[in-house]
Every structure is written in C-alpha cells, then in structure tokens.
Design an enzyme around this catalytic site. Structure first.
Site, PDB file in Angstrom:
ATOM      1  N   ASP A   1      62.753  38.574  52.267  1.00  0.00           N
ATOM      2  CA  ASP A   1      61.220  39.019  51.904  1.00  0.00           C
ATOM      3  C   ASP A   1      60.960  39.410  53.341  1.00  0.00           C
ATOM      4  O   ASP A   1      61.632  39.085  54.716  1.00  0.00           O
ATOM      5  CB  ASP A   1      60.087  38.562  51.613  1.00  0.00           C
ATOM      6  CG  ASP A   1      59.789  37.122  52.525  1.00  0.00           C
ATOM      7  OD1 ASP A   1      60.199  37.077  53.599  1.00  0.00           O
ATOM      8  OD2 ASP A   1      59.036  36.159  51.821  1.00  0.00           O
ATOM      9  N   GLY A   2      60.048  40.145  53.849  1.00  0.00           N
ATOM     10  CA  GLY A   2      59.493  40.862  55.150  1.00  0.00           C
ATOM     11  C   GLY A   2      59.567  42.285  55.283  1.00  0.00           C
ATOM     12  O   GLY A   2      60.583  42.592  55.425  1.00  0.00           O
TER      13      GLY A   2
ATOM     14  N   ARG B   1      54.994  35.996  61.297  1.00  0.00           N
ATOM     15  CA  ARG B   1      53.441  35.213  61.422  1.00  0.00           C
ATOM     16  C   ARG B   1      54.019  33.974  62.188  1.00  0.00           C
ATOM     17  O   ARG B   1      53.450  33.057  62.477  1.00  0.00           O
ATOM     18  CB  ARG B   1      53.038  34.843  60.147  1.00  0.00           C
ATOM     19  CG  ARG B   1      52.434  35.985  59.520  1.00  0.00           C
ATOM     20  CD  ARG B   1      51.953  35.687  57.929  1.00  0.00           C
ATOM     21  NE  ARG B   1      50.766  34.788  57.890  1.00  0.00           N
ATOM     22  CZ  ARG B   1      49.531  35.238  57.724  1.00  0.00           C
ATOM     23  NH1 ARG B   1      49.129  36.373  58.166  1.00  0.00           N
ATOM     24  NH2 ARG B   1      48.416  34.388  57.723  1.00  0.00           N
TER      25      ARG B   1
ATOM     26  N   GLY C   1      55.102  40.068  49.908  1.00  0.00           N
ATOM     27  CA  GLY C   1      53.530  39.458  49.720  1.00  0.00           C
ATOM     28  C   GLY C   1      52.659  40.345  50.061  1.00  0.00           C
ATOM     29  O   GLY C   1      51.673  40.561  49.079  1.00  0.00           O
TER      30      GLY C   1
ATOM     31  N   VAL D   1      59.104  44.863  53.631  1.00  0.00           N
ATOM     32  CA  VAL D   1      59.500  45.803  52.373  1.00  0.00           C
ATOM     33  C   VAL D   1      58.296  46.439  51.924  1.00  0.00           C
ATOM     34  O   VAL D   1      57.009  45.659  51.319  1.00  0.00           O
ATOM     35  CB  VAL D   1      60.157  44.793  51.124  1.00  0.00           C
ATOM     36  CG1 VAL D   1      60.529  45.949  49.826  1.00  0.00           C
ATOM     37  CG2 VAL D   1      61.429  44.140  51.577  1.00  0.00           C
TER      38      VAL D   1
ATOM     39  N   LYS E   1      63.670  29.022  52.027  1.00  0.00           N
ATOM     40  CA  LYS E   1      63.261  30.115  52.437  1.00  0.00           C
ATOM     41  C   LYS E   1      63.206  29.937  54.186  1.00  0.00           C
ATOM     42  O   LYS E   1      62.266  28.926  54.369  1.00  0.00           O
ATOM     43  CB  LYS E   1      61.789  30.195  51.867  1.00  0.00           C
ATOM     44  CG  LYS E   1      61.060  31.644  52.311  1.00  0.00           C
ATOM     45  CD  LYS E   1      60.007  31.853  51.368  1.00  0.00           C
ATOM     46  CE  LYS E   1      59.122  33.107  51.730  1.00  0.00           C
ATOM     47  NZ  LYS E   1      58.293  32.883  53.064  1.00  0.00           N
TER      48      LYS E   1
ATOM     49  N   TYR F   1      43.241  38.102  58.013  1.00  0.00           N
ATOM     50  CA  TYR F   1      44.339  37.053  57.821  1.00  0.00           C
ATOM     51  C   TYR F   1      45.457  37.616  56.947  1.00  0.00           C
ATOM     52  O   TYR F   1      46.684  37.069  56.896  1.00  0.00           O
ATOM     53  CB  TYR F   1      43.435  36.014  56.574  1.00  0.00           C
ATOM     54  CG  TYR F   1      44.314  34.936  56.222  1.00  0.00           C
ATOM     55  CD1 TYR F   1      44.665  33.714  57.099  1.00  0.00           C
ATOM     56  CD2 TYR F   1      44.695  34.916  54.826  1.00  0.00           C
ATOM     57  CE1 TYR F   1      45.629  32.863  56.401  1.00  0.00           C
ATOM     58  CE2 TYR F   1      45.709  34.076  54.461  1.00  0.00           C
ATOM     59  CZ  TYR F   1      46.137  33.085  55.167  1.00  0.00           C
ATOM     60  OH  TYR F   1      47.032  31.938  54.692  1.00  0.00           O
TER      61      TYR F   1
ATOM     62  N   HIS G   1      58.794  34.671  57.729  1.00  0.00           N
ATOM     63  CA  HIS G   1      57.458  34.269  57.508  1.00  0.00           C
ATOM     64  C   HIS G   1      56.310  35.613  57.415  1.00  0.00           C
ATOM     65  O   HIS G   1      55.298  35.361  58.002  1.00  0.00           O
ATOM     66  CB  HIS G   1      56.901  33.355  58.044  1.00  0.00           C
ATOM     67  CG  HIS G   1      55.864  32.164  57.442  1.00  0.00           C
ATOM     68  ND1 HIS G   1      56.401  31.100  56.836  1.00  0.00           N
ATOM     69  CD2 HIS G   1      54.369  32.262  57.381  1.00  0.00           C
ATOM     70  CE1 HIS G   1      55.276  30.551  56.251  1.00  0.00           C
ATOM     71  NE2 HIS G   1      54.071  31.049  56.547  1.00  0.00           N
TER      72      HIS G   1
ATOM     73  N   SER H   1      63.954  35.341  55.717  1.00  0.00           N
ATOM     74  CA  SER H   1      62.601  35.434  55.981  1.00  0.00           C
ATOM     75  C   SER H   1      61.985  34.965  57.473  1.00  0.00           C
ATOM     76  O   SER H   1      62.751  33.949  57.841  1.00  0.00           O
ATOM     77  CB  SER H   1      61.396  34.955  54.965  1.00  0.00           C
ATOM     78  OG  SER H   1      60.348  34.781  55.284  1.00  0.00           O
TER      79      SER H   1
END
Length: 386
Positions: free
Chosen positions: A314-315, A286, A337, A317, A259, A32, A283, A281
């Site tokens: 984000d994404g 995903r 994340g 990094v 976002k 997940y 996601h 981003s």
C-alpha cells in the site's frame, strides 16, 4: 451491473473525490487524513514514483477478454485491491468503518480494521459477515494481546495483520498545529471549522463523538480525554521485534501478515517467523520522510522473494492504472487508505460503493488496454521502472 449502479459520473476519479471531501469535512479532519510526516517528502514520492513505471500493451495478440479477479489466502476477490487499515476513521467521516466494511463485502474485496479505528472488532465482524482482516498494534501487556486474539477467533477472523513500522510516532506538523496529538484538543479553530461543515457536524451528532471502540474494554471508565495519551503510551509497544511476533505466530493459526516490511533484512526475519505474507508499506508516508516510496521497496523485494510468500503493498495507489503498475512490479495485491476516506467524506453512505466502482472500472480498462487477460500476467507488461 452493481458497479455501474454504484458509479456517480460527477466524480469519475479519486482526485474528484478528494476535492469534494475537502469541502465537506473540517480542515483539522482533512489535515489528519492528508498529512505525512516532517516535510512530507515521502508522502509525495509514494504517488509520483508511480509515474516512473511504464507498461507495454500488445494490441495484436489473441485476446479472450479480461478477468480482474485475484486469489488471496484461499479466497478469490473480484479485484486485486482492498481497503487499508486507517486510524480514527470516524473523525474524518462518522460511521465510516461500517460504511466501508459493508461496501467491501458487497463488492467482494477485503477490508482491514485498525486497532485504533472507531468501530469494534465485533461490530465490523457483524456488518462484514466475518469477512474482514484485522491490523494489530502490538499491546504492551500479554493479557490485552491474548484477549484481542481471542476476540478475533471468536468472530472467525481469518487474517491478522501485525503492524511493525511504528517504533516511534511520526512527527506530523499538520496534526500538531490542529491539536490532534494525544490527547486531541477541540480548540477554537477546530470548533469554527466544525461549524462551517454542517453535514459533518450533524452526522457526528447522530453517531456520537468518535472513540477507540475496540479498546474501550481495556480503558478505565473514569478515564478522561486528558489521560488518553497516557493510556495509549502505556498500552502499546511501539517497537515490535522477532520475539513478540513469534509469540503471536505460536497462538494464531490463521493467516499472519506483517505490515511495514521494506528491507531485505526484515524480509529474511519474516520468512524465518513463518509469516504468510507482507504488506510493503511506509505507513502512507507518515513515519519516515527519508525512506523509499512503497512501490520502489515493493519492486526490490518482489524480485527476490515473490516465490517465497505473498507480497502485497500500500502507499500512493490512486487509480486503476496505479493498481496495474503495482501488480506489474510484483505485488499480488494492493491496498488503499486515503482514496476510500475521500470517498466516504465526499459522498457519505454512498462513498464506499462509488470509490470501489471507480477503481474497478479504471483497473478493468487498464487491463483491456494492455490486452492482459489475468492479473497474474501483469508483470509481463512491465517495460521499465526508472
């Protein structure tokens, strides 16, 4: 000094934490966390596209030392990165939202709580002393939307992040095979995987089965797991449009961030809405496999809009040098994340502190090597992005 005390030399990289996490949590939980949509092409691009970014050090210039702090929405953080919103955090490691929110407060970086995380608005506000951001999945009913906004005002949340990139749920093969669609199913394979991960299982018994803590208020108490998917589908608008965001902007007097903005067309609409910033981003790879990596979208948008609002990303990094690369491409701030979930899954209560210490150490070294005194000067080090 606190960063040095938090640092565990057995795990000096995010990759080391990932390997440890895979050994400590059940396969369905790791899948997940780790999985992307479809063939996971964009998931891979998010990481590998950073390798195409080249920066230039200037060793002989006058250099007074490094300041890794960055100002964002009137607050100066110790480093230009934060913890991205993550759904079902407690599935991957029990109590992880609180672990990470406390670590973020201690190290003076931002933590973003997701609507579908496993700790409530009020609990995270308590452990973070109100210094958290909130990511909103847009409710289908205005009554729920307005109540969530009021709960955020009641705990003095300063930054609202509205998620815009889930018009439909991504098709994620790993989750389908693991039975983690809605409703989740604890099949015989998942039970076996839990049994052979005793640390995870015991911690889960201690903290309880993960649940959508913020949303409990809106659920019928007689709701069973078989009805959870119906509740989620009925409760949230998948597609967020200009009118829905405008209604939020009218109510929300704090900072408003969108976002998932990756196109110039959406950026123009974002500016017209009066948003304070965006997080570029996809996601975490995903949602759409055919899209660009986050850092390529960032590079394009920052070149045209960096003086008009705050652009974050984000994404993909995964290191201090990656943070420097993103900042060189125009990001004012970065979020991660998976690296933080690797950290707590690998090291439990110490995982948040350690992951932040790793990234701070790596980022500071990258800036020192580039002879870059302030994060705002990192764009001057960019040579090329192939």
């Amino acid at each position: 000094m606190s960063d040095l005390l938090s640092y565990d030399p057995r795990y000096p990289s995010i990759g080391d934490l990932k390997k440890k996490a895979k050994k400590r949590i059940p396969k369905f939980a790791f899948d997940y966390l780790e999985g992307g949509c479809n063939e996971e092409v964009n998931l891979l691009k998010n990481e590998t596209d950073f390798n195409d970014i080249t920066l230039m050090p200037q060793y002989l210039k006058k250099y007074e030392g490094v300041d890794t702090s960055a100002e964002l929405f009137g607050h100066r953080y110790d480093a230009p990165f934060g913890i991205a919103p993550i759904g079902l955090q407690g599935l991957m490691w029990p109590n992880s939202p609180e672990i990470l929110a406390k670590a973020a407060l201690k190290h003076n970086i931002p933590y973003i709580l997701s609507t579908v995380s496993t700790s409530s608005i009020e609990r995270i506000a308590e452990v973070s002393e109100g210094k958290f951001w909130y990511q909103l999945y847009h409710p289908a009913k205005t009554t729920m939307r307005d109540d969530i906004l009021q709960r955020l005002r009641d705990v003095d949340c300063k930054v609202l992040v509205v998620l815009v990139d889930v018009p439909s749920f991504g098709i994620r093969y790993r989750e389908i095979k693991a039975g983690l669609s809605m409703p989740p199913k604890m099949n015989i394979n998942n039970i076996f995987q839990s049994c052979i991960r005793p640390a995870w299982s015991l911690s889960t018994l201690q903290h309880g089965i993960p649940e959508f803590a913020t949303l409990k208020k809106y659920m019928d108490k007689s709701l069973n797991m078989g009805q959870l998917g119906q509740f989620m589908n009925a409760s949230f608008d998948k597609r967020v449009d200009v009118d829905k965001i405008a209604a939020i902007r009218d109510q929300w007097k704090g900072k408003l961030v969108l976002k998932g903005v990756v196109s110039e067309q959406d950026m123009e609409k974002t500016l017209a809405l009066g948003a304070d910033g965006i997080i570029v981003s996809n996601h975490g790879g995903r949602q759409i496999d055919a899209g660009e990596s986050s850092v390529r979208s960032l590079h394009t948008l920052a070149a045209k809009y960096s003086d008009k609002l705050t652009i974050m990303m984000d994404g993909g990094v995964r290191s201090g040098p990656d943070i420097a690369r993103a900042m060189a491409c125009g990001a004012k701030f970065t979020f991660m994340g998976r690296p933080f979930m690797y950290g707590v899954s690998a090291l439990g209560k110490k995982g948040g502190d350690h992951t932040i210490a790793v990234l701070k150490t790596q980022f500071k070294q990258a800036m020192e090597q580039l002879c870059c005194e302030k994060v705002e000067a990192l764009p001057e080090t960019l040579i090329s992005f192939k």
